[in-house]
Design an enzyme around this catalytic site. Structure first.
Site, PDB file in Angstrom:
ATOM      1  CB  CYS A 184      63.082  17.365 -55.645  1.00 18.21           C
ATOM      2  SG  CYS A 184      61.933  16.806 -53.994  1.00 18.21           S
TER       3      CYS A 184
ATOM      4  CB  CYS B 266      61.444   9.240 -55.054  1.00 19.94           C
ATOM      5  SG  CYS B 266      60.342  10.384 -54.128  1.00 19.94           S
TER       6      CYS B 266
ATOM      7  CE  LYS C  36      59.502  20.919 -48.651  1.00 21.94           C
ATOM      8  NZ  LYS C  36      59.801  19.715 -49.844  1.00 21.94           N
TER       9      LYS C  36
END
Length: 563
Positions: free
Chosen positions: A475, A432, A206
């Site tokens: 995150c 998650c 990413k």
């Protein structure tokens, strides 16, 4: 590296027919609520993650049922700007077609749907498309949603920066027609797909990009692979300082992984922006590690090949030379809450949304309130990278009406402390799949306890940048907090200390694998010392470094794990 066995993700991407896989066929499979084989990973390139409700996983297993599979979708909103009309559409979809009925504002300056069942996935994409929104490249090994400082004051400068965020996003998007064909029933063309920037196997990992306007570091530049720091002259944007190689993710127990600050490459004029963005991405594409995914991010490429080698390659590919960085300073990174007036005379109201979760809570019908505001608001909404929301561009004559609606629905609460505003968490459990510990559900009550600690030591006028992540993937950006908790196991976290308020220093692990009660006791003791021993204006993170509680992280590749 080419002689070593590549990561299986490289096989998956190479065999995917430019991200199509067999997703279309999988959508017709009614035997499972999930996606099979490679499609489980490929849907990420289309902005979705397959999840399930972990709170009921064991119950369903006992009933001999598969997990309650669903997807989380993250939209693409460069700069986080959305119209009231778009808001009403996504609000209605969340209400009618998701398991939880909520919207969630994220640290990537966009919104997420949680709990979308397989039968409603195409409807979701088509609903978003009808409003001009998509989820292309918000996950997977691509450049993701481009962040931009949510500046409601210097309106002209913000507009310029925002336009560049959009241009960068569009320039770096995947060119495959897979998204159009699968989700929007686009016509399948005979001409082959090409990916001139991302390549046929896309990026090694990413990739995250920001545009930031000093003095507010509200996008946390050091959490991102590529950052354009706006340099203005007499209020006009003249160019960017370019910072490369930031990232916060790591792996528990693996010292070859670590958070890293971005490196300043130098200044470029505006005309070079897209060329440099492309050059950084293609250099990472070609030099990045495709064998070991844990070391595939840009930050590790810079450490492996050397900053000067990487920078020289970027200059060669872009056909430019970086010049010396222009001076700038970050003085803060939070959002400016309440009303501010822009230089254009428009009014802007920043609302605190705890954890970014928009839902009708008992006594605080946030979702209904924003719906009512969207029905009358003539400006736009701006999602911030700190999970908050700005009602932007309000004419003065409408200010009282907007404030009345906000207060009536609990969107303005004068009792919210500065500490709560400076606290943030990722989603974590129950949705998650990577979460090792609670974060979003843990944060509100724990912040209340921190507020009690601050009151006990007489420092309620101050606050501490406090962040919680349910796993080490970053995150919630805990690795840029003054106090950062990283989930290790149910009810247990690693405690990190020593970041600063400006977001330019990584905290160091102080205690490993401890309970929330042990963490609170440590915070109580340290806040007591901070209150008694600090210098004038000294933040908590700076104090614990100066007092020798933790050593500063100077070069994380070499000293992050040093005792």
């Amino acid at each position: 590296m080419s002689e070593q066995k590549l990561s299986d993700n490289e096989r998956l991407k190479g065999q995917s027919n430019f991200l199509r896989g067999t997703i279309t066929q999988d959508l017709q499979d009614e035997l499972t609520g999930g996606f099979n084989g490679d499609n489980f990973m490929l849907i990420r390139f289309h902005g979705m993650y397959q999840q399930d409700d972990r709170d009921i996983r064991n119950e369903r297993t006992a009933q001999k049922l598969e997990p309650l599979h669903n997807v989380m979708l993250r939209a693409r909103l460069p700069g986080g700007i959305i119209t009231p009309e778009q808001w009403l559409v996504i609000d209605r979809f969340a209400e009618e077609s998701t398991m939880y009925g909520s919207l969630r504002l994220t640290t990537r300056q966009t919104f997420q749907f949680h709990g979308v069942l397989k039968r409603d996935i195409k409807l979701m994409h088509q609903t978003l498309s009808s409003t001009g929104i998509d989820s292309i490249a918000t996950a997977g090994d691509v450049n993701r949603n481009v962040l931009c400082t949510s500046n409601p004051v210097e309106s002209e400068l913000h507009q310029e920066a925002y336009e560049w965020a959009k241009k960068i996003s569009e320039h770096l998007l995947p060119k495959t027609r897979a998204y159009l064909e699968i989700w929007l029933d686009g016509e399948r063309l005979d001409t082959p797909d090409e990916e001139p920037i991302l390549g046929s196997t896309y990026l090694p990992r990413k990739f995250k990009t920001t545009v930031v306007i000093p003095p507010q570091n509200d996008v946390d530049v050091h959490a991102n692979d590529l950052n354009f720091v706006a340099i203005a002259d007499n209020g006009k944007l003249v160019g960017f300082n370019v910072l490369v190689g930031g990232g916060l993710a790591m792996t528990h127990g693996d010292t070859a992984t670590y958070p890293r600050k971005a490196t300043d490459f130098g200044f470029i004029p505006l005309s070079h922006t897209l060329a440099v963005a492309e050059a950084v991405v293609t250099t990472q594409r070609d030099m990045g590690n495709r064998v070991e995914r844990k070391n595939a991010k840009t930050k590790y490429t810079l450490e492996r090949v050397g900053v000067e080698v990487f920078k020289a390659e970027v200059e060669k590919r872009a056909g430019i030379q970086f010049t010396e960085s222009r001076p700038y300073e970050f003085t803060g990174r939070g959002d400016r809450f309440g009303w501010v007036e822009g230089i254009d005379g428009k009014q802007h109201l920043t609302l605190f949304i705890e954890n970014g979760r928009i839902l009708d809570f008992p006594g605080k019908p946030l979702k209904s309130g924003l719906r009512e505001i969207a029905r009358v608001h003539k400006g736009d909404f701006r999602l911030t990278a700190n999970q908050n929301l700005i009602i932007a561009g309000v004419p003065k004559k409408d200010k009282a009406k907007i404030e009345k609606l906000a207060r009536a629905h609990g969107l303005i609460d004068d009792a919210v402390s500065e500490q709560r505003k400076d606290s943030m968490a990722c989603v974590a459990l129950p949705t998650c799949p990577l979460a090792m510990a609670e974060a979003e559900r843990f944060l509100p009550e724990f912040v209340t306890e921190i507020e009690g600690v601050l009151a006990r030591h007489g420092v309620t006028d101050d606050s501490i940048i406090f962040r919680v992540t349910g796993c080490p993937n970053g995150c919630g950006r805990a690795m840029l907090a003054e106090i950062g908790l990283v989930g290790k196991a149910p009810g247990r976290y690693n405690l990190h200390l020593g970041g600063n308020r400006e977001g330019t220093r990584i905290p160091r692990m102080y205690k490993e694998n401890i309970t929330d009660r042990q963490i609170l006791a440590e915070i109580d003791s340290l806040v007591g010392r901070w209150a008694a021993e600090r210098e004038a204006g000294e933040g908590f993170g700076d104090f614990v470094v100066r007092a020798g509680v933790v050593a500063p992280v100077v070069d994380s590749a070499r000293d992050f794990y040093a005792v």
